[in-house]
Design a protein around this motif. Structure first.
Motif, mmCIF file in Angstrom:
data_model
loop_
_atom_site.group_PDB
_atom_site.id
_atom_site.type_symbol
_atom_site.label_atom_id
_atom_site.label_comp_id
_atom_site.label_asym_id
_atom_site.label_seq_id
_atom_site.Cartn_x
_atom_site.Cartn_y
_atom_site.Cartn_z
ATOM 1 N N UNK A 131 -2.006 -2.599 11.230
ATOM 2 C CA UNK A 131 -0.907 -2.170 10.369
ATOM 3 C C UNK A 131 -0.019 -3.345 9.970
ATOM 4 N N UNK A 132 0.104 -4.337 10.835
ATOM 5 C CA UNK A 132 0.865 -5.533 10.491
ATOM 6 C C UNK A 132 0.222 -6.283 9.330
ATOM 7 N N UNK A 178 10.081 2.190 12.567
ATOM 8 C CA UNK A 178 10.771 0.920 12.329
ATOM 9 C C UNK A 178 10.367 0.320 10.989
ATOM 10 N N UNK A 179 9.076 0.384 10.699
ATOM 11 C CA UNK A 179 8.572 -0.175 9.455
ATOM 12 C C UNK A 179 8.846 0.727 8.245
ATOM 13 N N UNK A 180 9.329 1.939 8.514
ATOM 14 C CA UNK A 180 9.575 2.932 7.463
ATOM 15 C C UNK A 180 8.308 3.183 6.640
ATOM 16 N N UNK A 181 7.207 3.292 7.362
ATOM 17 C CA UNK A 181 5.918 3.603 6.744
ATOM 18 C C UNK A 181 5.790 5.121 6.665
ATOM 19 N N UNK A 182 5.598 5.689 5.504
ATOM 20 C CA UNK A 182 5.489 7.156 5.405
ATOM 21 C C UNK A 182 4.353 7.684 6.285
ATOM 22 N N UNK A 196 0.831 -1.187 0.000
ATOM 23 C CA UNK A 196 0.000 0.000 0.000
ATOM 24 C C UNK A 196 0.873 1.247 0.000
ATOM 25 N N UNK A 197 0.428 2.254 -0.682
ATOM 26 C CA UNK A 197 1.186 3.488 -0.755
ATOM 27 C C UNK A 197 0.385 4.611 -0.137
ATOM 28 N N UNK A 198 1.037 5.758 0.039
ATOM 29 C CA UNK A 198 0.371 6.904 0.623
ATOM 30 C C UNK A 198 0.934 7.192 1.993
ATOM 31 N N UNK A 199 0.608 8.362 2.500
ATOM 32 C CA UNK A 199 1.129 8.812 3.786
ATOM 33 C C UNK A 199 0.053 8.717 4.864
ATOM 34 N N UNK A 200 0.427 8.111 5.981
ATOM 35 C CA UNK A 200 -0.449 8.044 7.143
ATOM 36 C C UNK A 200 -0.253 9.307 7.980
ATOM 37 N N UNK A 214 1.233 -4.032 6.387
ATOM 38 C CA UNK A 214 2.676 -3.863 6.162
ATOM 39 C C UNK A 214 3.430 -4.955 6.935
ATOM 40 N N UNK A 215 3.420 -6.186 6.470
ATOM 41 C CA UNK A 215 4.011 -7.287 7.244
ATOM 42 C C UNK A 215 5.542 -7.299 7.298
ATOM 43 N N UNK A 216 6.198 -6.531 6.473
ATOM 44 C CA UNK A 216 7.673 -6.520 6.455
ATOM 45 C C UNK A 216 8.211 -5.146 6.841
#
Length: 333
Positions: free
Chosen positions: A73-74, A25-29, A1-5, A77-79
């Motif tokens: 979120x896991x 840690x997950x480097x999720x934007x 998935x893309x986009x900013x939270x 974004x599982x990795x």
């Protein structure tokens, strides 16, 4: 998935910091948005509950409550992996997170709102977050006093009073001693990678490190302070370790804190809540702990017991491990 939270929270909230560390840690934007007067109308429009943290997805969905938020979120974004790949260690990580959220928070709240210096420091910082950086000094002082007057009476919600003060403070010091010894050999609780247990525990310790009284005590535990700093923006430094390598030092946290303090208190709270009692009293290591029952904690215990049941069914060897660390009965009774 893309986009900013977009993460709405405040630095003074351990659960906000917990979720922020996870996203980093997950480097999720994501954007870190301080919940204050400037964004209050937007927060109210999106929030289902008046609680932080609140994570708003790129699609505009609001998610609250740190543990189920991270679980959701896991799924998205599982990795990289947040948990060890075997059921026993993954469950122990979840159990330590539960302990940190529900019992470790008692020390954080106790120190912040019991001692005058801590009250003054915390109330001013909260007021500053609410009013913004350009607030006038007079307004800041007035708001800080309002915060203090609201928060100090809430000590009873976590069971902090003269009769429990020594127990809460001894538990905190014991936790520091155990974690310090354990971190002699590794950067995170389960080895070279952060996991759910780290997110829960480090967030509470982070808040304690910001307040004058517990911060002074924590100066004697340099490895723990370094760990707290590391967990602000955690990164993998190796792999998870096998339980045999972790057990010599991590077992003490499960035995002394989870098995002998958290679970007996949680069981007593759940029983008192179910019976509609106005108070609970439970013996913890020879000291009576009394407080008003809290329904949220009862629900949280039910959830970790459900997880325990599933984990025991999937991995029967977990039963012996939980028995050895004194947690089996508290999770299956």
């Amino acid at each position: 998935m893309t986009g900013t939270y977009r993460l709405f929270g405040v630095e003074m909230s351990p659960y906000s910091v917990k979720v922020r560390s996870y996203l980093r840690y997950k480097q999720i934007p994501h954007q870190w948005i301080v919940r204050g007067a400037a964004v209050q109308s937007e927060f109210v429009a999106l929030a289902k509950l008046p609680l932080i943290p609140m994570l708003v997805t790129p699609e505009g969905e609001a998610i609250q409550d740190s543990t189920p938020l991270i679980a959701e979120m896991e799924r998205r974004h599982p990795q990289p992996a947040l948990e060890p790949d075997d059921v026993p260690r993954a469950f122990l990580s979840a159990l330590i997170e539960e302990y940190a959220d529900e019992w470790g928070n008692k020390a954080m709240f106790h120190y912040r709102w019991t001692f005058e210096a801590d009250q003054a420091s915390a109330s001013r910082r909260i007021a500053q977050a609410i009013l913004g950086p350009d607030a006038r000094e007079a307004d800041l002082l007035h708001a800080a006093e309002g915060v203090r007057q609201r928060m100090v009476p809430r000590l009873s919600f976590v069971g902090s009073h003269e009769g429990t003060r020594a127990l809460i403070e001894a538990s905190f010091r014991r936790q520091l001693e155990i974690v310090e010894a354990h971190l002699t050999f590794r950067p995170y609780l389960f080895g070279g990678r952060p996991c759910l247990a780290d997110l829960g525990l480090a967030a509470q310790l982070y808040e304690l490190s910001l307040d004058p009284t517990p911060a002074a005590l924590m100066q004697h535990f340099p490895l723990t302070l370094a760990y707290v700093a590391r967990m602000i923006s955690p990164a993998a430094m190796g792999d998870f370790e096998p339980w045999d390598a972790l057990a010599p030092t991590l077992s003490a946290l499960l035995i002394e804190e989870v098995g002998r303090r958290y679970l007996p208190w949680a069981q007593a709270n759940a029983a008192a809540s179910a019976a509609g009692k106005s108070s609970l009293s439970v013996d913890l290591g020879g000291t009576k702990f009394t407080q008003t029952p809290q329904k949220y904690h009862a629900r949280s215990l039910a959830e970790i017991k459900t997880k325990a049941k599933a984990a025991l069914a999937a991995a029967p060897e977990l039963e012996g491990l939980l028995h050895d660390v004194g947690c089996l009965e508290g999770l299956t009774a």
